[in-house]
Design a protein around this motif. Structure first.
Motif, PDB file in Angstrom:
ATOM      1  N   LEU A  11       0.822  -1.203   0.000  1.00 55.43           N
ATOM      2  CA  LEU A  11       0.000   0.000   0.000  1.00 55.43           C
ATOM      3  C   LEU A  11       0.864   1.264   0.000  1.00 55.43           C
ATOM      4  CD1 LEU A  11      -3.051   0.552   0.161  1.00 55.43           C
ATOM      5  CD2 LEU A  11      -2.656   1.095   2.559  1.00 55.43           C
ATOM      6  N   GLY A  13       4.146   1.719  -1.125  1.00 55.15           N
ATOM      7  CA  GLY A  13       4.840   1.936  -2.398  1.00 55.15           C
ATOM      8  C   GLY A  13       3.878   2.385  -3.490  1.00 55.15           C
ATOM      9  N   TYR A  40      -3.232  -5.300  -4.097  1.00 55.60           N
ATOM     10  CA  TYR A  40      -4.346  -5.845  -3.314  1.00 55.60           C
ATOM     11  C   TYR A  40      -4.468  -4.992  -2.058  1.00 55.60           C
ATOM     12  CZ  TYR A  40      -0.980  -7.759   0.005  1.00 55.60           C
ATOM     13  OH  TYR A  40       0.012  -7.874   0.938  1.00 55.60           O
ATOM     14  N   PRO A  43      -5.892  -5.124   4.251  1.00 52.07           N
ATOM     15  CA  PRO A  43      -6.915  -5.316   5.282  1.00 52.07           C
ATOM     16  C   PRO A  43      -7.964  -6.376   4.920  1.00 52.07           C
ATOM     17  CG  PRO A  43      -6.426  -2.996   5.073  1.00 52.07           C
ATOM     18  CD  PRO A  43      -5.679  -3.692   3.962  1.00 52.07           C
ATOM     19  N   LEU A  45      -7.410  -9.271   3.906  1.00 52.97           N
ATOM     20  CA  LEU A  45      -6.920 -10.627   4.194  1.00 52.97           C
ATOM     21  C   LEU A  45      -7.589 -11.221   5.428  1.00 52.97           C
ATOM     22  CD1 LEU A  45      -3.047 -10.261   3.618  1.00 52.97           C
ATOM     23  CD2 LEU A  45      -4.790 -11.046   2.007  1.00 52.97           C
ATOM     24  N   VAL A  80      15.762  -6.605  -2.986  1.00 52.26           N
ATOM     25  CA  VAL A  80      16.973  -5.776  -2.888  1.00 52.26           C
ATOM     26  C   VAL A  80      17.863  -6.359  -1.792  1.00 52.26           C
ATOM     27  CG1 VAL A  80      17.814  -3.474  -2.286  1.00 52.26           C
ATOM     28  CG2 VAL A  80      15.800  -3.739  -3.747  1.00 52.26           C
ATOM     29  N   ALA A 106       9.798   1.425   1.218  1.00 49.49           N
ATOM     30  CA  ALA A 106       8.396   1.122   1.592  1.00 49.49           C
ATOM     31  C   ALA A 106       8.338  -0.384   1.804  1.00 49.49           C
ATOM     32  CB  ALA A 106       7.448   1.596   0.492  1.00 49.49           C
ATOM     33  N   ASN A 128       0.481 -12.191   6.424  1.00 51.92           N
ATOM     34  CA  ASN A 128       0.849 -10.780   6.324  1.00 51.92           C
ATOM     35  C   ASN A 128       0.873 -10.293   4.877  1.00 51.92           C
ATOM     36  OD1 ASN A 128       1.762  -8.246   7.312  1.00 51.92           O
ATOM     37  ND2 ASN A 128       3.866  -8.806   6.769  1.00 51.92           N
ATOM     38  N   LEU A 245      17.808  -3.723   5.872  1.00 55.71           N
ATOM     39  CA  LEU A 245      18.511  -3.054   4.767  1.00 55.71           C
ATOM     40  C   LEU A 245      19.027  -1.686   5.216  1.00 55.71           C
ATOM     41  CD1 LEU A 245      16.333  -3.457   1.528  1.00 55.71           C
ATOM     42  CD2 LEU A 245      18.613  -4.401   1.927  1.00 55.71           C
ATOM     43  N   PRO A 285       1.311   1.072  11.978  1.00 49.98           N
ATOM     44  CA  PRO A 285       1.134   0.184  10.829  1.00 49.98           C
ATOM     45  C   PRO A 285      -0.322   0.060  10.387  1.00 49.98           C
ATOM     46  CG  PRO A 285       1.390  -1.124  12.812  1.00 49.98           C
ATOM     47  CD  PRO A 285       1.427   0.324  13.241  1.00 49.98           C
ATOM     48  N   VAL A 316     -10.726   1.007  12.371  1.00 51.64           N
ATOM     49  CA  VAL A 316     -11.910   0.142  12.431  1.00 51.64           C
ATOM     50  C   VAL A 316     -11.434  -1.301  12.547  1.00 51.64           C
ATOM     51  CG1 VAL A 316     -13.941  -0.659  11.152  1.00 51.64           C
ATOM     52  CG2 VAL A 316     -13.253   1.753  11.031  1.00 51.64           C
TER      53      VAL A 316
HETATM   54  C1  FAD Z   1      -4.388  -9.180   8.105  1.00 53.07           C
HETATM   55  C2  FAD Z   1      -4.211  -7.679   8.192  1.00 53.07           C
HETATM   56  C3  FAD Z   1      -5.337  -6.862   8.328  1.00 53.07           C
HETATM   57  C4  FAD Z   1      -5.182  -5.485   8.416  1.00 53.07           C
HETATM   58  N1  FAD Z   1      -6.297  -4.712   8.562  1.00 53.07           N
HETATM   59  C5  FAD Z   1      -6.174  -3.365   8.648  1.00 53.07           C
HETATM   60  C6  FAD Z   1      -7.306  -2.519   8.788  1.00 53.07           C
HETATM   61  O1  FAD Z   1      -8.452  -2.980   8.859  1.00 53.07           O
HETATM   62  N2  FAD Z   1      -7.110  -1.163   8.842  1.00 53.07           N
HETATM   63  C7  FAD Z   1      -5.867  -0.609   8.781  1.00 53.07           C
HETATM   64  O2  FAD Z   1      -5.736   0.619   8.820  1.00 53.07           O
HETATM   65  N3  FAD Z   1      -4.773  -1.378   8.643  1.00 53.07           N
HETATM   66  C8  FAD Z   1      -4.880  -2.744   8.571  1.00 53.07           C
HETATM   67  N4  FAD Z   1      -3.770  -3.523   8.420  1.00 53.07           N
HETATM   68  C9  FAD Z   1      -2.451  -2.854   8.268  1.00 53.07           C
HETATM   69  C10 FAD Z   1      -2.246  -2.369   6.820  1.00 53.07           C
HETATM   70  O3  FAD Z   1      -2.736  -3.335   5.925  1.00 53.07           O
HETATM   71  C11 FAD Z   1      -0.754  -2.117   6.607  1.00 53.07           C
HETATM   72  O4  FAD Z   1      -0.397  -1.029   7.435  1.00 53.07           O
HETATM   73  C12 FAD Z   1      -0.345  -1.790   5.163  1.00 53.07           C
HETATM   74  O5  FAD Z   1      -0.950  -2.639   4.234  1.00 53.07           O
HETATM   75  C13 FAD Z   1       1.186  -1.853   5.052  1.00 53.07           C
HETATM   76  O6  FAD Z   1       1.604  -1.485   3.771  1.00 53.07           O
HETATM   77  P1  FAD Z   1       3.163  -1.376   3.423  1.00 53.07           P
HETATM   78  O7  FAD Z   1       3.206  -1.002   1.985  1.00 53.07           O
HETATM   79  O8  FAD Z   1       3.846  -0.537   4.428  1.00 53.07           O
HETATM   80  O9  FAD Z   1       3.737  -2.856   3.641  1.00 53.07           O
HETATM   81  P2  FAD Z   1       3.555  -4.164   2.750  1.00 53.07           P
HETATM   82  O10 FAD Z   1       2.193  -4.228   2.157  1.00 53.07           O
HETATM   83  O11 FAD Z   1       3.983  -5.306   3.612  1.00 53.07           O
HETATM   84  O12 FAD Z   1       4.556  -4.001   1.547  1.00 53.07           O
HETATM   85  C14 FAD Z   1       5.933  -4.144   1.691  1.00 53.07           C
HETATM   86  C15 FAD Z   1       6.535  -4.333   0.316  1.00 53.07           C
HETATM   87  O13 FAD Z   1       7.959  -4.314   0.421  1.00 53.07           O
HETATM   88  C16 FAD Z   1       8.493  -5.370  -0.349  1.00 53.07           C
HETATM   89  N5  FAD Z   1       9.832  -5.678   0.167  1.00 53.07           N
HETATM   90  C17 FAD Z   1      10.200  -5.928   1.437  1.00 53.07           C
HETATM   91  N6  FAD Z   1      11.526  -6.149   1.517  1.00 53.07           N
HETATM   92  C18 FAD Z   1      12.010  -6.019   0.253  1.00 53.07           C
HETATM   93  C19 FAD Z   1      13.300  -6.111  -0.335  1.00 53.07           C
HETATM   94  N7  FAD Z   1      14.398  -6.374   0.399  1.00 53.07           N
HETATM   95  N8  FAD Z   1      13.427  -5.922  -1.658  1.00 53.07           N
HETATM   96  C20 FAD Z   1      12.338  -5.643  -2.430  1.00 53.07           C
HETATM   97  N9  FAD Z   1      11.103  -5.523  -1.929  1.00 53.07           N
HETATM   98  C21 FAD Z   1      10.925  -5.711  -0.598  1.00 53.07           C
HETATM   99  C22 FAD Z   1       7.457  -6.472  -0.200  1.00 53.07           C
HETATM  100  O14 FAD Z   1       7.626  -7.439  -1.218  1.00 53.07           O
HETATM  101  C23 FAD Z   1       6.183  -5.658  -0.342  1.00 53.07           C
HETATM  102  O15 FAD Z   1       5.891  -5.416  -1.698  1.00 53.07           O
HETATM  103  C24 FAD Z   1      -3.894  -4.908   8.352  1.00 53.07           C
HETATM  104  C25 FAD Z   1      -2.761  -5.733   8.226  1.00 53.07           C
HETATM  105  C26 FAD Z   1      -2.919  -7.115   8.151  1.00 53.07           C
HETATM  106  C27 FAD Z   1      -1.698  -7.989   8.015  1.00 53.07           C
END
Ligand code: FAD
Length: 390
Positions: A11, A13, A40, A43, A45, A80, A106, A128, A245, A285, A316
């Motif tokens: 989300l 990135g 995708y 939340p 999931l 990376v 990200a 996750n 990293l 998070p 929520v």
């Molecule tokens: C089951 C579940 C339900 C949730 N429900 C809610 C909700 O109802 N409301 C709410 O506000 N929040 C909710 N959250 C939290 C919310 O979904 C997250 O805060 C958000 O999706 C995180 O996004 P992100 O992009 O930071 O991380 P991620 O979506 O984890 O993305 C990280 C990205 O980094 C990439 N990456 C990592 N390391 C490397 C590397 N070394 N090289 C290249 N790529 C790398 C991964 O492949 C991925 O693409 C929920 C979380 C979960 C797990």
């Protein structure tokens, strides 16, 4: 000009890339992802089982479609390996080095794994990302009972979803109530009772110490000596920002990758956003902090330095058995919970000594008060008023 490189297609990135493209259609943009780069909503999931959704149905766009939409190069399955800030390069798995003009981390967060004793410990599942969810669904085939470790937001949501999907569910948590860090005791009790009615078997005030194989399933031994048998074990203990990293590259890291209010790390050409970020001691998070951060960072990266500000951002909790909305008080706030309880729900108000509302927790029918109360809350991260911050 070297491209703006974003590591991560979650989300954070993708939201940043979308916000950037609203402001600058031309800038060379590369996204690198360890996963398959599908878009995708994470939340979903934890409430997809009851709806019968497969992982593929939750992905709304492929990496190629996102690349087209964002006019960006997206390299999926491209973890990376290292950052080289002195050369402004990232190193990919095959040793290739990619130069950047600005880099955004990200990276998300990893589920915390507790090193349980027992021969089943390595088979404990966690969810996750989309690939985890696909694995989890496949492992649920033929299962009837699931043990969940952790009664935080994700543990409670999965407990509700699994019950609704027809599974028996047991949940263990060290705290005496579900959502122990978010809810006052009366609200925690209301959620506990509603989920118990939905047939969740609670083991509160105790945690698992070992997970052993037992027949086709597992036996969890709890610290209080009880044992729980289940076909599958799901861990939802919490998340830890991905910082390796950044740390290895010499960037400042505490709980998360530390940035200033411009989301700039200790290297001025590297920024951070999303679950891996720590700003002013806050690691949040959730979706709303990411959306606020993405808008501010897109402006900063396109020449208008814009300080990160977080308004009040209620979360929520997707527990339809007893809906919950929480807006925890800002870190370090002094005050007390005052909680109203009736047959349909609870409303907890976290108030300072002079009666100011600093946070709230609403459950059941009281969630309807969310909007009115949110308007009365202070910002989680108010404008600093410093000219040098933006
Ligand atoms: C089951 C579940 C339900 C949730 N429900 C809610 C909700 O109802 N409301 C709410 O506000 N929040 C909710 N959250 C939290 C919310 O979904 C997250 O805060 C958000 O999706 C995180 O996004 P992100 O992009 O930071 O991380 P991620 O979506 O984890 O993305 C990280 C990205 O980094 C990439 N990456 C990592 N390391 C490397 C590397 N070394 N090289 C290249 N790529 C790398 C991964 O492949 C991925 O693409 C929920 C979380 C979960 C797990």
């Amino acid at each position: 000009m070297d491209p703006l490189v974003i590591i991560g297609t979650g989300l954070a990135g993708y939201s940043l890339a979308k916000e950037l493209r609203k402001l600058d259609a031309e800038r060379p943009l590369v996204l690198l992802s360890a996963d398959d780069g599908r878009f995708y909503s994470k939340p979903l999931l934890s409430n997809a089982l009851a709806k019968g959704k497969e992982a593929d149905a939750l992905a709304t766009a492929s990496a190629a479609e996102m690349a087209e939409q964002l006019q960006a190069e997206i390299r999926s399955h491209c973890p990376v390996q290292a950052l080289h800030p002195a050369h402004r390069e990232v190193e990919l798995a095959d040793g290739e080095r990619l130069a950047y003009d600005r880099l955004v981390l990200a990276l998300g967060a990893d589920p915390i794994r507790i090193p349980f004793a027992g021969d089943g410990a390595d088979e404990v599942l966690s969810v996750n990302d989309l690939a985890d969810y696909a694995r989890f669904r496949a492992r649920l085939e033929g299962a009837r009972k699931v043990m969940i470790l952790g009664a935080g937001l994700i543990g409670c949501e999965f407990a509700n979803d699994l019950c609704q999907a027809g599974y028996r569910v047991a949940v263990a948590d060290l705290a005496d109530q579900p959502l122990g860090r978010l809810l006052p005791p009366e609200s925690g009790a209301a959620l506990r009772d509603a989920l118990a009615k939905a047939r969740v078997e609670w083991h509160l005030g105790t945690g698992a110490t070992r997970i052993d194989r037992a027949g086709d399933g597992y036996r969890a031994t709890l610290a209080n000596g009880e044992t729980v048998e289940a076909d599958r074990v799901l861990s939802a203990i919490g998340l830890r920002p991905r910082t390796t990293l950044a740390r290895d590259a010499g960037l400042k890291v505490e709980r998360g990758i530390v940035t200033d209010r411009l989301l700039r790390s200790s290297d001025p050409h590297i920024h951070a956003l999303g679950d891996c970020l720590e700003v002013e001691g806050l690691v949040l998070p959730y979706v709303m902090p990411i959306m606020n951060g993405a808008r501010a960072l897109a402006r900063t990266l396109t020449g208008t330095p814009t300080e990160l500000v977080y308004p009040a951002m209620p979360v929520v909790v997707k527990t339809p058995a007893h809906p919950v909305v929480v807006s925890p008080p800002p870190m370090g706030s002094e005050g007390n919970w005052r909680t109203e309880v009736d047959a349909e729900g609870t409303a907890g108000f976290f108030e300072s000594a002079d009666g100011a509302l600093l946070g709230f927790a609403l459950t059941g029918s009281r969630v309807a008060e969310k909007q009115a109360l949110t308007k009365r809350l202070p910002a989680v991260l108010a404008a600093s008023g410093r000219a040098d911050a933006a």
